[in-house]
Design an enzyme around this catalytic site. Sequence first.
Site, PDB file in Angstrom:
ATOM      1  N   HIS A  16       0.817  -1.211   0.000  1.00  0.00           N
ATOM      2  CA  HIS A  16       0.000   0.000   0.000  1.00  0.00           C
ATOM      3  C   HIS A  16       0.855   1.267   0.000  1.00  0.00           C
ATOM      4  O   HIS A  16       0.344   2.369  -0.242  1.00  0.00           O
ATOM      5  CB  HIS A  16      -0.924  -0.012   1.226  1.00  0.00           C
ATOM      6  CG  HIS A  16      -2.147   0.831   1.060  1.00  0.00           C
ATOM      7  ND1 HIS A  16      -2.559   1.317  -0.149  1.00  0.00           N
ATOM      8  CD2 HIS A  16      -3.054   1.288   1.965  1.00  0.00           C
ATOM      9  CE1 HIS A  16      -3.664   2.019  -0.010  1.00  0.00           C
ATOM     10  NE2 HIS A  16      -3.989   2.031   1.275  1.00  0.00           N
ATOM     11  N   ASP A  41      -2.258   2.263  -4.562  1.00  0.00           N
ATOM     12  CA  ASP A  41      -3.470   2.717  -3.881  1.00  0.00           C
ATOM     13  C   ASP A  41      -4.589   1.709  -4.065  1.00  0.00           C
ATOM     14  O   ASP A  41      -4.547   0.848  -4.960  1.00  0.00           O
ATOM     15  CB  ASP A  41      -3.902   4.079  -4.430  1.00  0.00           C
ATOM     16  CG  ASP A  41      -2.930   5.190  -4.064  1.00  0.00           C
ATOM     17  OD1 ASP A  41      -2.276   5.066  -3.004  1.00  0.00           O
ATOM     18  OD2 ASP A  41      -2.810   6.153  -4.840  1.00  0.00           O
TER      19      ASP A  41
END
Length: 399
Positions: free
Chosen positions: A370, A374
Amino acid sequence: HYASYGVINMSDISALSYLKVFIDAHCQLGDLVDAVVPFMGESITDGTLATFLKKPGDRVEADEPIAQIETDKVTMDVASPEAGIIEKFVASEGGIVTPGVKVAIISKSAAQSKTHTQSSEDTSQKHSTTPPSTKENKVEAKPPKVESSTTHESKLTSSSEPQLPPKERERRVPMPRLRKRITNRLKDSQNTFAMLTTFNEVDMTNLMKLRSDYKDQFVEKHGVKLGLMSCFVKAAVSALQNEPIVNAVIDGDDIIYREYIDISVAIGTSKGLVVPVIRDIDAMNFADIEKGINNLAKKATEGALSINDMAGGTFTISNGGVYGSLISTPIINSPQSSILGMHSIVQRLVVVNGSVLARPMMYLALMYDHRLIDGREAVLFLRRIKDVVEDPRRLLLDI
């Protein structure tokens, strides 16, 4: 000495003396050769001598494996450089070895001298009047002393790691190097990445029908079975092309975008999980992908994967469904940024055009870093795989 027992005639002594001088001369001219640990790869500095495949006194051919070395990534062979007889081993099972270290000594002329000796013995038996003393001529070959791998591993055990007290019906064995490597890499991955997982489910009806309709013609033309994995690989390639950030990786303060696609395929073996790589897979068709997967799976089962087979990779696919896994969260294979988890196909009730039908369904999981990827890109990536698998015609029309 042997003449006194009637084994040979005195007339044979001169011939045997010349034979001994001939053999000694060959030894001085380089009859003995060393079998050494081969180059292991740029990222591997040492390995563990796992097992000897031969014994002292065994005859070996040139390039025949005589020992196996277990490294952090693969198991590799130590081969005899010449044909001959193994004189002795100079390394111990369980010991740590590095490239160029001597493992065994091979005698190139020992096999020939053994043949000559046998002929001499046959000739002497014809002239013998008294059988030789079995007790005095019996020689017991003793194997080289091998240090216990358990002792070696115990020396490497950190003092900070507590040793559990022994219990009944328990046994302690050294952890193989491959398992140690897996342990360290998985923990490093967990500590490095900001891992997040997104899930989806895919209806396998159309893909399974496509496979059923064309499997015989596919085998007839390409000589390999049409599996489900090749379609998922093609779907992953399409998704990586649509979302190139998933194919990228963080390197310090930079992002490296790879303009090639090398997919790693997780394969379970008896020694642990290995992840060989299929390179430039975006240029392959279904048959090429199936052949590549089958070839790597065979090499993994036989322990024949090379360092080059394991190096690199930009994205990984792991199919836990072959073991019956319904759903899971796979761990990212560093230094990649994501991994796709496939799972078992199960008949479930789903709503299709307003009707409740039983369909073959599979859960998909995408674990991603992450820090780089995204949620939007991750979800769109997995949705693209779902769309392609549910309607493979999209690959043909590139839509």
